[in-house]
Design an enzyme around this catalytic site. Structure first.
Site, PDB file in Angstrom:
ATOM      1  CE  LYS A  89      -3.855  -2.546   1.852  1.00 30.77           C
ATOM      2  NZ  LYS A  89      -4.639  -2.986   2.839  1.00 30.77           N
ATOM      3  CD  GLN A 111      -3.743  -4.488   6.264  1.00 32.74           C
ATOM      4  OE1 GLN A 111      -3.525  -3.685   5.464  1.00 32.74           O
ATOM      5  NE2 GLN A 111      -4.367  -5.614   5.696  1.00 32.74           N
ATOM      6  CG  ASP A 138      -9.910  -0.371   4.306  1.00 37.72           C
ATOM      7  OD1 ASP A 138      -9.611  -0.714   2.972  1.00 37.72           O
ATOM      8  OD2 ASP A 138      -9.066  -0.484   5.088  1.00 37.72           O
TER       9      ASP A 138
END
Ligand code: NAP
Length: 280
Positions: free
Chosen positions: A49, A93, A116
């Site tokens: 990422k 995460q 997200d």
């Protein structure tokens, strides 16, 4: 033999589009990625990422926190990032170490920085079809389908898996494109029968090579979201690629299918978050 849907090439195209836009911006979009603990798979995702951000010219921060970080410490960091002008998108995460409450963490990220799209405000917006961000993996699948020139409208779509991050939003996005959608899961009584109806079959189970050729209608589009390990420890999907590609009309490989699209969609969401905040 099925057409291979090349997620690597399509994701490179998306990243290039983003890079070109970012080059014209005076203030660069910023993404903060938080990782707690040492989970090796998560470490790889976070590295990719950060690399993705660098490639398209974003500002990025990676916050690596030790395994024993308390919820209070994690929430304090999120609060700081919520207030930072430099940061447009925040991603924590998952999975988190067991002592941390994932729900509390997801809820703490400000909805307009939730790239997200896991926050209840954003999941609710997806439900009513009025959204700013789409969850990255289902959004990546939709882009793969559209780039391949497949029209979802009127098609029978079967999604296997009903997780909040993949299966459920995936079904909603196919529905919004006018597919006729069935969601299957571990209690579905005749999975094969359902799958054999599908013009578009999206598989998100988490079991290596589970879907074999006898589950697939000839000519169907098969999208494999799974990221599993085969008997030799090699990365593979939920679909038995060798067998299914003999029957399907189009299929995504693993690796090189849905995986690369997920990061491309994260970058898309971060650019959108920056634009929504007025960054030019
Ligand atoms: P998950 O939360 O474990 O959900 C799995 C789903 O599969 C559940 O809904 C489960 O049903 C269903 N299932 C399990 N066994 C089944 C069976 N025998 N028949 C029918 N359905 C069955 O997993 P997830 O987070 O959605 O992820 C799914 C896969 O996608 C994993 O391999 C994951 O690594 C991968 N993934 C890839 C990406 C990417 O970027 N490529 C991103 C996210 C996830 P129940 O609800 O009834 O238990």
């Amino acid at each position: 033999m099925a057409t291979i849907i090349d997620g690597k090439a399509i994701s490179a195209k998306v990243r290039n589009e983003i890079k070109e836009e970012v080059e014209k911006m005076a203030v660069k979009p910023g993404l903060a990625v938080i990782i707690v603990g040492e989970d090796p798979a998560s470490q790889v995702y976070v590295r990719n990422k950060a690399k993705g951000c660098e490639e398209v010219g974003f500002y990025s921060e990676v916050h690596r926190l030790p395994e024993q970080t308390t919820e209070e410490e994690l929430l304090a960091l999120i609060e700081k990032l919520n207030e930072s002008d430099k940061i447009d998108g925040i991603l924590c995460q998952l999975p988190l170490p067991k002592h941390l409450d994932e729900k509390a963490v997801i809820n703490a990220i400000r909805a307009d920085k939730d790239v997200d799209a896991f926050h209840p405000v954003n999941t609710g917006k997806i439900m009513i079809g009025d959204y700013d961000f789409l969850p990255c993996t289902p959004a990546g699948v939709m882009r793969l389908i559209s780039e391949t020139g497949i029209d979802v409208s009127g098609k029978k779509c079967v999604v296997i898996g009903r997780s909040n991050i993949v299966g459920k939003p995936m079904a909603m996005l196919l529905l919004q494109k006018n597919g006729t959608v069935t969601i299957c899961h571990s209690r579905t009584s005749d999975l094969k029968k359902e799958c054999l109806q599908a013009d578009i079959l999206v598989v998100a189970i988490g079991k290596a090579k589970f879907i074999t050729a006898d589950y697939v209608k000839p000519g169907a589009v098969v999208i494999d979201v799974g990221m599993d390990r085969d008997e030799n420890g090699k990365l593979c999907g939920d679909v038995d690629f060798a067998g299914v590609s003999e029957v399907a009309g189009a299929i995504t490989p693993v690796p090189g299918g849905v995986g690369p699209m997920t990061i491309a969609m994260l970058l898309t969401n971060t650019l959108k978050a920056a634009r929504l905040k007025g960054k030019k």
